[in-house]
Design an enzyme around this catalytic site. Structure first.
Site, PDB file in Angstrom:
ATOM      1  N   SER A 145      28.893 -29.328  19.825  1.00  0.00           N
ATOM      2  CA  SER A 145      27.903 -28.899  18.844  1.00  0.00           C
ATOM      3  C   SER A 145      28.545 -28.047  17.744  1.00  0.00           C
ATOM      4  O   SER A 145      29.418 -28.516  17.034  1.00  0.00           O
ATOM      5  CB  SER A 145      26.770 -28.154  19.553  1.00  0.00           C
ATOM      6  OG  SER A 145      25.682 -27.930  18.699  1.00  0.00           O
ATOM      7  N   ASP A 300      25.474 -29.445  11.503  1.00  0.00           N
ATOM      8  CA  ASP A 300      26.591 -29.075  12.363  1.00  0.00           C
ATOM      9  C   ASP A 300      27.343 -30.349  12.797  1.00  0.00           C
ATOM     10  O   ASP A 300      26.935 -31.458  12.466  1.00  0.00           O
ATOM     11  CB  ASP A 300      26.121 -28.234  13.550  1.00  0.00           C
ATOM     12  CG  ASP A 300      25.264 -29.000  14.534  1.00  0.00           C
ATOM     13  OD1 ASP A 300      24.749 -30.069  14.180  1.00  0.00           O
ATOM     14  OD2 ASP A 300      25.097 -28.526  15.679  1.00  0.00           O
ATOM     15  N   ASP A 302      27.685 -32.320  15.353  1.00  0.00           N
ATOM     16  CA  ASP A 302      27.024 -33.464  15.992  1.00  0.00           C
ATOM     17  C   ASP A 302      25.671 -33.760  15.366  1.00  0.00           C
ATOM     18  O   ASP A 302      24.902 -34.582  15.869  1.00  0.00           O
ATOM     19  CB  ASP A 302      26.914 -33.274  17.507  1.00  0.00           C
ATOM     20  CG  ASP A 302      25.972 -32.149  17.916  1.00  0.00           C
ATOM     21  OD1 ASP A 302      25.900 -31.155  17.184  1.00  0.00           O
ATOM     22  OD2 ASP A 302      25.320 -32.261  18.966  1.00  0.00           O
ATOM     23  N   ASP A 304      22.783 -32.285  15.033  1.00  0.00           N
ATOM     24  CA  ASP A 304      21.470 -32.022  15.628  1.00  0.00           C
ATOM     25  C   ASP A 304      20.840 -30.757  15.051  1.00  0.00           C
ATOM     26  O   ASP A 304      19.649 -30.515  15.247  1.00  0.00           O
ATOM     27  CB  ASP A 304      21.524 -31.977  17.159  1.00  0.00           C
ATOM     28  CG  ASP A 304      22.382 -30.857  17.710  1.00  0.00           C
ATOM     29  OD1 ASP A 304      23.079 -30.173  16.932  1.00  0.00           O
ATOM     30  OD2 ASP A 304      22.367 -30.655  18.942  1.00  0.00           O
TER      31      ASP A 304
END
Length: 567
Positions: A145, A300, A302, A304
């Site tokens: 993340s 960010d 990834d 999400d």
């Protein structure tokens, strides 16, 4: 000999240890070896996450194989139908992400489980979508993340595209912990599994299916050519899906921070790959000033989580925190549904116990219930599934204060920054038509519902000793809870580990799952919350204040920050 020394020596002596890791272990000091081997890397609120490197307490090929084999055995235990439905696997731009995804695929295939493996990096929300779209039995995404570059991780998903809830994750963990020697896990080359039809590469077709779903997440007609937006992917997975969505919807005033949109495991052109950090917007702000951008967006690695900064009429940009963004989106979504006369009577929004009360007040104004869950979007996903089955309530929106939200639960069951980009861009265009910015709307909502201000303090204590200190800190506060803070009495104390709510001398049960969360509510309604991070060596202190003015709310947060001297 200590346990960590036994594990370390076993790795050092093993002929099966990966060559690069064998070289690395020879360079470690005794203290570094203890940190690397004193425990096994654990599953937390967002899966397995840790620093890259050699050791049982690190993310590496062997710990990834162990996690994958445990997960594979869990799927295998569900029978042929689960194996045939298979698993979708995605990965982000971090060091070793592609290798870990391939290793995971090979381990799954070794037990006869069908694998749908993305041929290049993809976002976490697209993985969640893919599980649902392909009717797969499970999913994996390799990501850490928004953590720094030395981290990587491993998230597991159920057949709904939701991260595994603790009760089910615990069964997977049992399977993982039953594996005695991660070094002995071996697999065949990927090509062998491809020939057997067990590993299938996926890509563009899924991308367009996801895009078609995301661009349908709109609430009113707007002119997309009227707004100017700067976007940065922070070297992650967001650039391709965000650009595809903007192009499909007809946005023409989009500028990209090009040197931050290229995938890069070093995150070299950003100070931190975290959209919560104002410093990541420095380059975006420069570009924004050049083109007169209305807003700046940052996802960010990834994709999400979404950070947003709005242009001030006096110049410069103001970063909105996750609570403010969640409140704005709540108002817009509910107001648009009401205008269209499709706001359901049994509607519900979801947020967490550490999010402010701002969005809840807005939802109540529209006659919509707010349900709070523990931190971790999997709890929101589980609630969505529950109400899908019972039809008791209808999901309308979900968000966490940590910059993550979900608008359309049919698309994904995790935070989806691409959906958030689409909706927020629409909001910017909608309000601009009447000469307003998102900051203007935020002020209007504050005037109507109260001036909310939040603070977040991180107590970071690295390594084994740090983890022990954090555990001791939480235990001490639990046993001797605060009764007063910054001149105000604590009127409610909520201990989510013992599942008790203390209102003076009266005790009530908390029905949420057990969690290391301690929440203190003061006389004025102000509250603060302490919890250890599930994925990093730190404790988090959340503060939420509501007063009659912006200035007084800011001042009160500062007072509480000074008073909460947690060390």
């Amino acid at each position: 000999m200590k346990n960590w020394e036994v594990r370390c020596q076993k790795w050092e002596a093993s002929p099966l240890l990966d060559a690069k890791l064998k070289t690395e272990i020879m360079t470690l000091s005794a203290a570094q070896k203890e940190e690397a081997f004193y425990k096994n890397v654990e599953f937390g609120t967002a899966g397995m996450r840790g620093e890259l490197g050699v050791g049982t307490n690190r993310i590496n090929i062997h710990t990834i194989r162990k996690a994958s084999l445990g997960f594979a055995r869990f799927i295998d235990s569900k029978g042929k139908a689960a194996r045939d439905r298979g698993i979708a696997i995605a990965y982000d731009s971090r060091y070793m992400s592609q290798e870990f995804a391939q290793e995971s695929a090979q381990v799954m295939a070794s037990l006869g489980i069908k694998v749908y493996l993305f041929e290049s990096l993809r976002s976490t929300p697209e993985l969640s979508f893919t599980v649902r779209h392909l009717h797969a039995y499970a999913g994996i995404v390799i990501t850490a993340s928004h953590n720094p570059k030395q981290y990587n991780g491993y998230k597991i998903y159920d057949e709904t595209g939701c991260q595994f809830i603790p009760e089910i994750a615990a069964i997977v963990v049992e399977q993982v912990e039953a594996i005695v020697d991660e070094l002995e896990i071996t697999v065949e080359p990927i090509a062998n599994y491809q020939k057997k039809g067990l590993i299938e590469y996926i890509g563009e077709a899924i991308d367009w299916a996801y895009n078609d779903a995301v661009v349908g997440t709109t609430f009113t007609e707007i002119d997309p050519t009227t707004v100017k937006i700067v976007y940065t992917a922070l070297h992650g997975t967001g650039y391709a899906p965000v650009k595809r969505a903007f192009d499909t919807l007809g946005y023409t005033g989009i500028a990209y921070v090009e040197n931050q949109c290229e995938p890069d495991p070093t995150f070299g052109a950003v100070p931190m790959p975290n959209p919560e950090d104002p410093k990541v917007f420095q380059e975006a702000e420069k570009l924004g000033e050049q083109i007169g951008a209305d807003v700046l967006f940052a996802t960010d690695p990834d994709a999400d989580r979404l950070g947003i900064a709005v242009r001030r009429k006096t110049g410069g940009y103001q970063l909105l925190n996750g609570n403010a963004t969640g409140a704005l989106m709540t108002y817009y979504i509910l107001e648009r549904l009401k205008v269209a006369e499709i706001l359901p009577e049994n509607g519900v929004i979801f947020t967490t116990v550490v999010s402010s009360d701002f969005a809840e007040k807005i939802a109540t104004h529209f006659g919509v219930e707010t349900e709070r869950t523990l931190t971790g979007f999997k709890f929101i996903g589980a609630s969505i599934k529950k109400y899908e089955n019972t039809k008791e309530k209808q999901f309308l929106f979900g968000f966490e204060e940590s910059y993550g939200s979900l608008v359309n639960a049919e698309i994904a069951r995790d935070k989806d920054a691409v959906q958030a980009v689409v909706v927020l861009a629409e909001m910017v265009a909608f309000y601009k038509k009447s000469g307003k910015t998102l900051l203007d709307i935020l002020v209007e909502l504050q005037e109507q519902f109260g001036y909310f201000e939040e603070g977040l303090e991180n107590i970071t204590l690295a390594g084994k000793s740090g983890a022990e200190k954090i555990k001791h800190l939480i235990t001490t506060i639990s046993k001797q809870p605060f009764t007063e803070m910054a001149g105000e009495k604590v009127v409610i104390f909520e201990n989510y580990l013992t599942q008790e709510r203390n209102i003076g001398e009266v005790k009530e049960a908390i029905t949420l799952p057990k969690s290391d969360v301690l929440k203190f509510i003061l006389e004025s309604g102000t509250w603060f919350c302490v919890r250890p991070s599930g994925t990093e060596p730190k404790a988090k202190v959340y503060i939420s204040v509501q007063t009659a003015t912006h200035a007084s709310s800011v001042a009160r947060v500062a007072e509480l920050r000074s008073a909460i001297m947690i060390e």
